[in-house]
Write a protein that holds these residues in place. Structure first.
Motif, PDB file in Angstrom:
ATOM      1  N   GLU A 134       0.814  -1.213   0.000  1.00 32.24           N
ATOM      2  CA  GLU A 134       0.000   0.000   0.000  1.00 32.24           C
ATOM      3  C   GLU A 134       0.848   1.262   0.000  1.00 32.24           C
ATOM      4  O   GLU A 134       0.329   2.362  -0.093  1.00 32.24           O
ATOM      5  CB  GLU A 134      -0.955   0.000   1.193  1.00 32.24           C
ATOM      6  N   SER A 174      -0.774  -6.268   3.196  1.00 28.39           N
ATOM      7  CA  SER A 174      -1.796  -6.744   2.249  1.00 28.39           C
ATOM      8  C   SER A 174      -1.199  -7.864   1.408  1.00 28.39           C
ATOM      9  O   SER A 174      -0.032  -7.809   1.057  1.00 28.39           O
ATOM     10  CB  SER A 174      -2.225  -5.595   1.333  1.00 28.39           C
ATOM     11  N   GLN A 176      -2.281  -8.486  -1.562  1.00 27.31           N
ATOM     12  CA  GLN A 176      -2.795  -8.233  -2.916  1.00 27.31           C
ATOM     13  C   GLN A 176      -1.783  -8.480  -4.044  1.00 27.31           C
ATOM     14  O   GLN A 176      -2.105  -9.117  -5.042  1.00 27.31           O
ATOM     15  CB  GLN A 176      -3.299  -6.800  -3.007  1.00 27.31           C
ATOM     16  N   ARG A 197      -0.596  -3.595  10.409  1.00 28.53           N
ATOM     17  CA  ARG A 197      -0.351  -2.176  10.085  1.00 28.53           C
ATOM     18  C   ARG A 197       0.095  -1.449  11.332  1.00 28.53           C
ATOM     19  O   ARG A 197      -0.572  -1.499  12.368  1.00 28.53           O
ATOM     20  CB  ARG A 197      -1.600  -1.535   9.499  1.00 28.53           C
ATOM     21  N   GLU A 199       0.253   1.688  11.913  1.00 30.81           N
ATOM     22  CA  GLU A 199      -0.165   3.094  12.032  1.00 30.81           C
ATOM     23  C   GLU A 199      -0.545   3.326  13.484  1.00 30.81           C
ATOM     24  O   GLU A 199      -1.110   2.448  14.116  1.00 30.81           O
ATOM     25  CB  GLU A 199      -1.409   3.385  11.184  1.00 30.81           C
ATOM     26  N   LEU A 207      -7.128  -1.820  14.000  1.00 31.33           N
ATOM     27  CA  LEU A 207      -6.320  -2.758  14.772  1.00 31.33           C
ATOM     28  C   LEU A 207      -4.928  -2.776  14.148  1.00 31.33           C
ATOM     29  O   LEU A 207      -4.768  -2.490  12.965  1.00 31.33           O
ATOM     30  CB  LEU A 207      -6.912  -4.167  14.699  1.00 31.33           C
ATOM     31  N   PHE A 210      -5.046  -7.388  11.989  1.00 32.96           N
ATOM     32  CA  PHE A 210      -6.426  -7.721  11.642  1.00 32.96           C
ATOM     33  C   PHE A 210      -6.413  -8.737  10.507  1.00 32.96           C
ATOM     34  O   PHE A 210      -5.358  -9.060   9.977  1.00 32.96           O
ATOM     35  CB  PHE A 210      -7.215  -6.456  11.245  1.00 32.96           C
ATOM     36  N   MET A 212      -7.759  -9.954   6.761  1.00 32.36           N
ATOM     37  CA  MET A 212      -8.302  -9.348   5.543  1.00 32.36           C
ATOM     38  C   MET A 212      -8.600 -10.442   4.526  1.00 32.36           C
ATOM     39  O   MET A 212      -7.881 -11.434   4.429  1.00 32.36           O
ATOM     40  CB  MET A 212      -7.334  -8.312   4.971  1.00 32.36           C
ATOM     41  N   GLU A 214      -9.000 -10.876   0.496  1.00 33.80           N
ATOM     42  CA  GLU A 214      -8.692 -10.154  -0.737  1.00 33.80           C
ATOM     43  C   GLU A 214      -8.913 -11.033  -1.974  1.00 33.80           C
ATOM     44  O   GLU A 214      -8.033 -11.792  -2.366  1.00 33.80           O
ATOM     45  CB  GLU A 214      -7.242  -9.651  -0.700  1.00 33.80           C
ATOM     46  N   GLU A 352     -15.490   3.120   5.817  1.00 35.37           N
ATOM     47  CA  GLU A 352     -14.944   2.215   4.797  1.00 35.37           C
ATOM     48  C   GLU A 352     -14.875   0.777   5.317  1.00 35.37           C
ATOM     49  O   GLU A 352     -14.219   0.495   6.309  1.00 35.37           O
ATOM     50  CB  GLU A 352     -13.541   2.674   4.398  1.00 35.37           C
ATOM     51  N   ILE A 353     -15.538  -0.128   4.602  1.00 36.19           N
ATOM     52  CA  ILE A 353     -15.473  -1.544   4.995  1.00 36.19           C
ATOM     53  C   ILE A 353     -14.700  -2.341   3.944  1.00 36.19           C
ATOM     54  O   ILE A 353     -14.064  -3.342   4.269  1.00 36.19           O
ATOM     55  CB  ILE A 353     -16.899  -2.114   5.244  1.00 36.19           C
ATOM     56  N   ILE A 354     -14.740  -1.866   2.682  1.00 38.91           N
ATOM     57  CA  ILE A 354     -13.993  -2.507   1.596  1.00 38.91           C
ATOM     58  C   ILE A 354     -13.240  -1.426   0.824  1.00 38.91           C
ATOM     59  O   ILE A 354     -13.772  -0.335   0.597  1.00 38.91           O
ATOM     60  CB  ILE A 354     -14.965  -3.235   0.623  1.00 38.91           C
ATOM     61  N   GLY A 355     -12.011  -1.750   0.438  1.00 35.99           N
ATOM     62  CA  GLY A 355     -11.259  -0.884  -0.477  1.00 35.99           C
ATOM     63  C   GLY A 355     -10.774  -1.750  -1.636  1.00 35.99           C
ATOM     64  O   GLY A 355     -10.263  -2.846  -1.412  1.00 35.99           O
ATOM     65  N   ARG A 359      -7.096  -2.877 -11.597  1.00 34.37           N
ATOM     66  CA  ARG A 359      -5.642  -2.680 -11.571  1.00 34.37           C
ATOM     67  C   ARG A 359      -5.151  -2.159 -12.921  1.00 34.37           C
ATOM     68  O   ARG A 359      -5.742  -2.475 -13.956  1.00 34.37           O
ATOM     69  CB  ARG A 359      -4.925  -4.000 -11.248  1.00 34.37           C
ATOM     70  N   PHE A 395     -10.456  -6.575  -4.468  1.00 38.06           N
ATOM     71  CA  PHE A 395     -10.725  -5.685  -3.327  1.00 38.06           C
ATOM     72  C   PHE A 395     -10.321  -6.356  -2.028  1.00 38.06           C
ATOM     73  O   PHE A 395     -10.013  -7.561  -2.006  1.00 38.06           O
ATOM     74  CB  PHE A 395     -12.200  -5.260  -3.289  1.00 38.06           C
ATOM     75  N   GLY A 398     -11.983  -5.781   5.315  1.00 33.06           N
ATOM     76  CA  GLY A 398     -11.456  -5.918   6.673  1.00 33.06           C
ATOM     77  C   GLY A 398     -12.400  -6.812   7.463  1.00 33.06           C
ATOM     78  O   GLY A 398     -13.555  -6.434   7.714  1.00 33.06           O
TER      79      GLY A 398
END
Ligand code: 4AD
Ligand code: MG
Length: 427
Positions: A134, A174, A176, A197, A199, A207, A210, A212, A214, A352-355, A359, A395, A398
């Motif tokens: 990311e 991720s 991805q 993550r 952050e 969290l 967490f 994910m 994908e 936001e639940i999905i990003g 591509r 996508f 989370g």
């Protein structure tokens, strides 16, 4: 008579055990306290009392382990979720958490079933990685170097050639990029695994560790991607409504009366699909005083997303075509040269639940973006475009945000057994 409510963890409901005091002494029943573990033999009979249809009339009792009521932190009365977070090693034994954990299990199972039934392959991506998908720069470093005595290169930098993998490595943010490799081989794949993550986000929706999901699909354009995301999330919620009715009812009763209606509302309605530019216009014209300013180009905050979903449309929203500057390097550039084919699914209460995105499949365009951003070590990824490239999309959902939504809990730390967040890593 003495009554005991027995629970084996399989349901929110308890089984009533009736001890006839002419057959059992006080001494025998004294160790049967809240939290103790027992073995009972007796007759399963239609209940004479109210509140249950059957009960067991005990004949034989064995106490495996008693929980000293003076010391056992869980009492019959309700406890605050904050208090329970401090004793996360015991909280799965409470009825709140056993409910949440059963729903969590059902959702995980539904996810595998959904994709398996559609012919997707479960693809395992690495947890330790040398790439930063990311580009957020918020990764947990993985090293076996002695931090008190770091090997240095001639110019004084840390010499990672001496590290375990011979280079700098981290926990994945991720799966991805590796997932895309799977999709170009198997067609449709999905990942479902831990994600990390670093952050410093102390919010009820973040969290540090967490899970994910994908999916990544060859030959999917952004519209196909949105259709799949909507179908997928509705499937999961429906599955929980069908298989976890008792738990959802219990959670609704104790935390969130509107929960069942909110879940039904999401599965029964089409999601709104809207370009970012139009979303920003609605926010600017709303006259609402937001904590963070809104203008074209800004990365929307949760309050903006929730305004669109909860106040303006009153439906889940899929926001598309974001400015390229605020999205990841791999997203497909639109013809306007300014926006990319991104799609974020925004939910009530959650934001936001999905990003996800379509591509960039063009080797030249992707290489140009990689150069612009100065990304290195991407040769293996660029090979997906170099050799037999294909339009594709995917996508990320989370998992805990989904569990949060379905259980109606307020804090993401309460929907994972052992939450990790800044300054907390117990158990
Ligand atoms: O939007 P994100 O960062 O997208 C990706 O990682 C893409 N590689 C996904 C893809 O296209 N394959 O994260 C995806 C989702 C978010 O929408 C959110 O639900 C969740 O992951 N998420 C978190 N959940 C809990 N705690 C955090 N710190 C999260 N960060 C992201
Ligand atoms: Mg995102």
């Amino acid at each position: 008579m003495q009554f005991v409510a027995l629970n084996d963890g399989s349901s929110i409901k308890t089984l009533q055990i009736v001890f006839d005091l002419s057959k059992f002494t006080d001494e025998q029943l004294k160790p049967v306290t809240t939290g103790s573990s027992i073995h009972v033999q007796g007759e399963l009979v239609a209940s004479q009392g109210k509140g249950q249809s059957i009960e067991i009339q005990a004949r034989k009792l064995e106490v495996y382990g008693t929980a000293d009521p003076e010391k056992f932190p869980l009492q019959k009365k309700g406890h605050s979720l904050e208090f329970l977070r401090d004793i996360a090693h015991l909280r799965p034994r409470t009825n709140y958490f056993s409910s949440v954990l059963r729903v969590r299990h059902a959702l995980a199972f539904a996810i595998h079933k959904f994709f398996n039934d559609k012919g997707f392959y479960y693809f395992h991506t690495p947890l330790i990685t040398a790439s930063d998908c990311e580009g957020a720069g918020a990764m947990f470093q993985v090293t076996t170097l002695n931090l008190d005595d770091l090997p240095k290169t001639e110019d004084g930098k840390v010499d990672y050639s001496e590290d375990f993998f011979g280079k700098m490595t981290s926990l994945t943010v991720s799966g991805q990029l590796e997932g895309e490799l799977g999709a170009t081989a198997l067609g449709n794949i999905y990942t479902f695994g831990p994600t990390f993550r670093a952050e410093n986000s102390n919010t009820p929706r973040h969290l540090s560790e967490f899970w994910m999901i994908e999916p990544e699909m060859a030959f999917y354009e952004i519209e196909d991607n949105m259709d799949l995301a909507e179908e997928f999330i509705k499937y999961c919620i429906n599955y929980a409504l069908e298989h976890c009715a008792d738990d959802i009812e219990f959670l609704a009763e104790h935390f969130d009366k509107e929960l069942p209606a909110r879940l039904r509302f999401v599965v029964d309605n089409d999601f709104v699909r809207l370009p970012y530019t139009e979303g920003v216009k609605i926010l600017e014209e709303s006259g609402k005083k937001f904590e963070f300013p809104v203008y074209w180009g800004v990365d929307l905050a949760s309050e903006h997303e929730r305004y669109l979903v909860e106040e303006h449309f009153k439906k889940p929203v899929i926001l598309t075509d974001y400015p390229k500057e605020i999205k990841a390097f791999y997203m497909k550039l639109n013809d306007d040269g300014k926006t990319v084919r991104a799609m974020d699914v925004l939910f009530p209460k959650i934001g936001e639940i999905i990003g996800g995105s379509q591509r960039e499949e063009s080797y030249e365009k992707l290489q140009k973006r990689v150069d612009e951003l100065g990304l290195t070590g991407m040769e293996w990824y660029l090979d997906t475009r170099r050799f037999g490239t294909v339009p594709h999309s995917g996508f990320g959902l989370g998992f805990e945000r989904l569990v949060l939504f379905v259980t109606g809990m307020q804090n993401i730390r309460d929907v994972i057994p052992f939450p990790r967040y800044p300054k907390n890593c117990e158990y």
